[in-house]
Write a protein that holds these residues in place. Structure first.
Motif, PDB file in Angstrom:
ATOM      1  N   ALA A   1      -0.103  10.037   3.441  1.00 53.88           N
ATOM      2  CA  ALA A   1       0.109   9.356   4.724  1.00 53.88           C
ATOM      3  C   ALA A   1      -1.204   8.827   5.302  1.00 53.88           C
ATOM      4  CB  ALA A   1       0.792  10.287   5.706  1.00 53.88           C
ATOM      5  N   VAL A   2      -2.216   9.704   5.402  1.00 51.55           N
ATOM      6  CA  VAL A   2      -3.469   9.294   6.031  1.00 51.55           C
ATOM      7  C   VAL A   2      -4.192   8.255   5.178  1.00 51.55           C
ATOM      8  CG1 VAL A   2      -4.803  11.196   4.997  1.00 51.55           C
ATOM      9  CG2 VAL A   2      -5.580  10.153   7.141  1.00 51.55           C
TER      10      VAL A   2
ATOM     11  N   ILE B   1      -4.099   0.528   4.444  1.00 53.69           N
ATOM     12  CA  ILE B   1      -3.521  -0.627   5.137  1.00 53.69           C
ATOM     13  C   ILE B   1      -4.568  -1.238   6.057  1.00 53.69           C
ATOM     14  CG2 ILE B   1      -1.850  -1.318   6.897  1.00 53.69           C
ATOM     15  CD1 ILE B   1       0.144   0.592   5.625  1.00 53.69           C
ATOM     16  N   CYS B   2      -5.309  -0.378   6.760  1.00 51.35           N
ATOM     17  CA  CYS B   2      -6.407  -0.886   7.597  1.00 51.35           C
ATOM     18  C   CYS B   2      -7.474  -1.561   6.751  1.00 51.35           C
ATOM     19  CB  CYS B   2      -7.032   0.258   8.399  1.00 51.35           C
ATOM     20  SG  CYS B   2      -5.937   0.987   9.631  1.00 51.35           S
TER      21      CYS B   2
ATOM     22  N   GLN C   1       0.808  -1.217   0.000  1.00 51.92           N
ATOM     23  CA  GLN C   1       0.000   0.000   0.000  1.00 51.92           C
ATOM     24  C   GLN C   1       0.842   1.268   0.000  1.00 51.92           C
ATOM     25  OE1 GLN C   1      -3.254  -0.410  -0.644  1.00 51.92           O
ATOM     26  NE2 GLN C   1      -2.478  -2.515  -0.689  1.00 51.92           N
TER      27      GLN C   1
ATOM     28  N   THR D   1      -1.057   3.259  -2.968  1.00 54.93           N
ATOM     29  CA  THR D   1      -1.940   4.347  -2.525  1.00 54.93           C
ATOM     30  C   THR D   1      -1.783   5.601  -3.381  1.00 54.93           C
ATOM     31  OG1 THR D   1      -2.049   3.523  -0.258  1.00 54.93           O
ATOM     32  CG2 THR D   1      -2.548   5.851  -0.604  1.00 54.93           C
TER      33      THR D   1
ATOM     34  N   THR E   1      -2.725   6.124   3.083  1.00 54.40           N
ATOM     35  CA  THR E   1      -1.982   4.866   3.164  1.00 54.40           C
ATOM     36  C   THR E   1      -2.348   4.110   4.434  1.00 54.40           C
ATOM     37  OG1 THR E   1      -0.119   5.747   1.887  1.00 54.40           O
ATOM     38  CG2 THR E   1       0.324   3.840   3.291  1.00 54.40           C
ATOM     39  N   ALA E   2      -2.434   4.840   5.554  1.00 52.42           N
ATOM     40  CA  ALA E   2      -2.829   4.202   6.812  1.00 52.42           C
ATOM     41  C   ALA E   2      -4.226   3.599   6.692  1.00 52.42           C
ATOM     42  CB  ALA E   2      -2.776   5.216   7.953  1.00 52.42           C
TER      43      ALA E   2
END
Length: 318
Positions: A285-286, A292-293, A251, A255, A288-289
């Motif tokens: 960043a946000v 991933i979740c 990701q 992303t 990608t997080a």
């Protein structure tokens, strides 16, 4: 000299010649009459026999049913959380709501009226997306085990599986994305057709995800199993670790591709790649997080559930 025989002389006695021909004939007769081991006899083809008799067709219909059940089991488990995360990423990219606000609102709706969420269009699209992807991969494994006369529990890993899974995932995911991007696009903007560049970027993103989710774990799992100790594998196997780690790590790369495709739809007038990159970098960043979740339940939890349910059912059909 004694008289006798012809000419009055006794004929000298010589040993009779060996009956080699008789021995050979007897040996050949014994060899011909000796029973031949069954394992050396090629079975005679039966009338109407075909090449399919060499296939592993045992309980084939039930095995296909097991493919469907395991795919549906995985899809129904991951659909609620993925539909929430996908919506939040779309709304955050379009400026409709922040990612945190969107997730909070969706979770509240799921807790208050779960039946409305389960029977909503976003839930149905996510269920169809991952159910169809898992079913395609499972069916290919069953087809491979059938044609190659392998055990029903066989899990393939190769170009054919990548191509089939990618085709199913890309087609279903692109359809899902074009519905989502219209449902949760920029506020006040009328829904419009999705541009070809967005489709291409979504397809690239999905090819990367499929490769990391279906092809990498069967190859990486044995390596991790050899590296980690037996004490660790009592709790989690190398295959399970690979199923979680591979798609989640990807990701970081996929992303930005996803965000770029969304920006092409949300801001069709932006022609500068630097302008688009600024938006992608801002949300990298946000997002990608969040992805991933999202990918952990999609191809991590979902992949493990699909694998274990299918294997458990197939072991009963062997």
């Amino acid at each position: 000299m004694k008289d006798g025989g012809i000419g009055g002389l006794e004929a000298s006695r010589e040993p009779p010649p060996l009956q080699l021909d008789g021995v050979k004939s007897s040996s050949r007769l014994a060899a011909a009459t000796r029973p031949i081991p069954t394992s050396t006899i090629a079975p005679e083809p039966k009338a109407g026999s075909t090449q399919t008799e060499k296939w592993n067709t045992k309980n084939l219909a039930l095995r296909l049913g097991a493919d469907l059940i395991s795919a549906a089991s995985a899809a129904v488990m991951v659909a609620p959380i993925i539909s929430i995360i996908d919506r939040s990423i779309m709304e955050n990219a379009s400026g409709r709501r922040s990612l945190a606000q969107s997730i909070k609102s969706s979770i509240q709706a799921l807790l208050r009226t779960p039946q409305r969420v389960v029977f909503s269009k976003p839930f149905a699209l996510i269920f169809a997306l991952y159910g169809g992807t898992y079913l395609t991969a499972n069916s290919l494994d069953t087809a491979t085990s059938t044609v190659r006369a392998l055990p029903a529990t066989h899990v393939s890993s190769g170009t054919a599986k990548f191509a089939a899974s990618s085709a199913a995932n890309i087609g279903l995911c692109i359809y899902k994305d074009q519905v989502f991007v219209r449902l949760f696009g920029p506020p006040g903007a009328a829904p419009r057709p999705v541009a070809l560049p967005s489709y291409a970027l979504f397809a690239l993103r999905d090819c990367m995800t499929i490769f990391a989710s279906f092809n990498v774990p069967p190859l990486l799992g044995p390596v991790l199993s050899r590296r980690v100790g037996d004490e660790v594998q009592r709790f989690v196997s190398g295959q399970t670790m690979a199923q979680f780690a591979a798609p989640a790590t990807l990701q970081l790369v996929s992303t930005p591709v996803h965000l770029w495709g969304l920006d092409v739809y949300n801001r069709p007038g932006a022609t500068s790649w630097r302008d688009r990159w600024a938006v992608v970098r801002k949300n990298w960043a946000v997002s990608t997080a969040a992805r991933i979740c999202r990918i952990v339940p999609a191809f991590g939890v979902g992949g493990v559930v699909n694998y274990k349910v299918r294997r458990g059912l197939m072991e009963r059909l062997v």
